[in-house]
Design a protein around this motif. Structure first.
Motif, PDB file in Angstrom:
ATOM      1  N   CYS A 102       4.413  -7.186   0.215  1.00  8.67           N
ATOM      2  CA  CYS A 102       4.273  -5.570   0.503  1.00  8.67           C
ATOM      3  C   CYS A 102       2.541  -5.140   0.267  1.00  8.67           C
ATOM      4  O   CYS A 102       2.036  -4.898   1.072  1.00  8.67           O
ATOM      5  N   THR A 106      -0.607  -4.817   2.795  1.00 10.49           N
ATOM      6  CA  THR A 106      -1.398  -3.501   2.821  1.00 10.49           C
ATOM      7  C   THR A 106      -2.922  -3.916   2.609  1.00 10.49           C
ATOM      8  O   THR A 106      -3.413  -3.405   3.507  1.00 10.49           O
ATOM      9  N   CYS A 183       4.191  -2.294   4.979  1.00 12.18           N
ATOM     10  CA  CYS A 183       3.594  -1.529   4.091  1.00 12.18           C
ATOM     11  C   CYS A 183       1.811  -1.354   4.527  1.00 12.18           C
ATOM     12  O   CYS A 183       1.374  -2.431   4.733  1.00 12.18           O
ATOM     13  N   GLU A 184       1.226  -0.282   4.347  1.00 10.32           N
ATOM     14  CA  GLU A 184       0.163   0.290   4.289  1.00 10.32           C
ATOM     15  C   GLU A 184      -0.175   1.365   3.451  1.00 10.32           C
ATOM     16  O   GLU A 184       0.721   1.997   2.808  1.00 10.32           O
ATOM     17  N   VAL A 185      -1.514   1.709   3.433  1.00 13.42           N
ATOM     18  CA  VAL A 185      -2.172   2.544   2.218  1.00 13.42           C
ATOM     19  C   VAL A 185      -1.489   3.910   2.463  1.00 13.42           C
ATOM     20  O   VAL A 185      -0.914   4.586   1.318  1.00 13.42           O
ATOM     21  N   LEU A 188       2.123   3.895   1.187  1.00 15.86           N
ATOM     22  CA  LEU A 188       2.421   3.823  -0.181  1.00 15.86           C
ATOM     23  C   LEU A 188       1.801   4.741  -1.217  1.00 15.86           C
ATOM     24  O   LEU A 188       2.359   4.979  -2.412  1.00 15.86           O
TER      25      LEU A 188
END
Length: 322
Positions: A102, A106, A183-185, A188
């Protein structure tokens, strides 16, 4: 024990997270698997073909196609970090992703996204020089300059996106459920229990440097191109100038529109359903569209395909002769 310490201890023991994806629509998962598999294969095939054509065909070994090679590479790398896991989870009963993978997604999505923005801006600058200074084009955009621009694009992307993220990463807290396709900023950020104002500020600053500034450079380049085209005396010259820019403008419009919406907004505007569609567009669909846009509307690429096929057929005939 304070809440922050508890969060840090819990985060250090995370092994996997639930990646929701499209599990809210179980009846659509199998059709989506085949659809996204097809899009991914088109992406791999199209971008690989462009990469190979530029390497083996001397007519495409120009600055524009040099940067197009970089674009093809990052399209393949970006989607390969995202799509295979997404496809696996569409068919899996347990839809999870490891915590390490994950984080890797990201970092990769941030680096590749920033690099694509800057490379698209460089390609706009290349078109500006080609149209406004055609006689000096190969002198200005020589191979040394192209190598420096490409190296600078990757270096700036790394130091403007990956490094700040690494030094500001804070623990996440449960429930460890990611209502997204990868998953990316921005996603998250919603899983961080502590104050995220620093991370949000850095994300907007980073997006301004790797999204907004390149976009402004593109707009300025095309304004200068427009002025130059309008001063051309023949319709044929104007048509040729427009045709060299149309493919790039199409890609820029699609990519920047979705990227700015995702990364240049406050956390309060997060929407799981809408963001899945936006992310699908710039991380899955757009990389597959790029080679189609550049090849179907570009006579040089079409000519390179024909020449390569003819050479392959000639080689095949020679090797099969007794």
């Amino acid at each position: 024990m304070s809440a922050t310490k508890m969060t840090q201890e819990n985060s250090s023991t995370i092994t996997e997270l639930v990646l929701v994806g499209f599990s809210n629509y179980p009846q659509a998962e199998t059709p989506l698997f085949f659809l996204f598999s097809l899009i991914y294969l088109v992406n791999l095939f199209g971008n690989t073909v462009i990469f190979i054509l530029v390497v083996i065909d001397s007519c495409l070994q120009t600055p524009m196609y040099f940067f197009l090679c970089h674009l093809a590479f990052l399209n393949i790398f970006y989607t390969t970090a995202v799509v295979p896991k997404m496809l696996f989870n569409l068919l899996a009963s347990k839809k999870v992703i490891s915590y390490e993978f994950c984080l890797a997604q990201t970092y990769i999505s941030l680096l590749m996204g920033a690099a694509e923005c800057i490379i698209l801006a460089i390609m706009a600058l290349d078109r500006y020089v080609a149209i406004c200074y055609p006689l000096r084009y190969l002198i200005i955009m020589n191979w040394s300059v192209c190598m420096q621009l490409a190296g600078g694009a990757w270096a700036i992307s790394f130091f403007a996106s990956v490094v700040p993220l690494y030094f500001t990463t804070v623990p996440i807290c449960g429930p460890y459920i990611i209502d997204h396709i990868f998953c990316e900023v921005p996603v998250l950020l919603n899983m961080i229990c502590d104050d995220t104002s620093l991370q949000e500020t850095l994300m907007i600053i980073g997006a301004s440097g790797t999204l907004l500034l390149p976009f402004l450079l593109i707009v300025l380049s095309y304004l200068c191109i427009l002025v130059s085209v309008m001063s051309m005396h023949t319709a044929e010259s104007r048509k040729k100038a427009y045709s060299t820019c149309s493919s790039h403008l199409t890609v820029v419009t699609i990519y920047y529109g979705t990227g700015m919406f995702m990364y240049m907004r406050p956390k309060s505007l997060y929407s799981a359903k809408g963001d899945k569609l936006i992310s699908l567009f710039y991380a899955v669909i757009n990389p597959a569209l790029n080679p189609l846009i550049y090849s179907l509307r570009n006579k040089k690429v079409q000519g390179a395909v024909r020449r390569t096929l003819e050479r392959w057929k000639a080689f095949h005939r020679q090797t099969t002769l007794p």
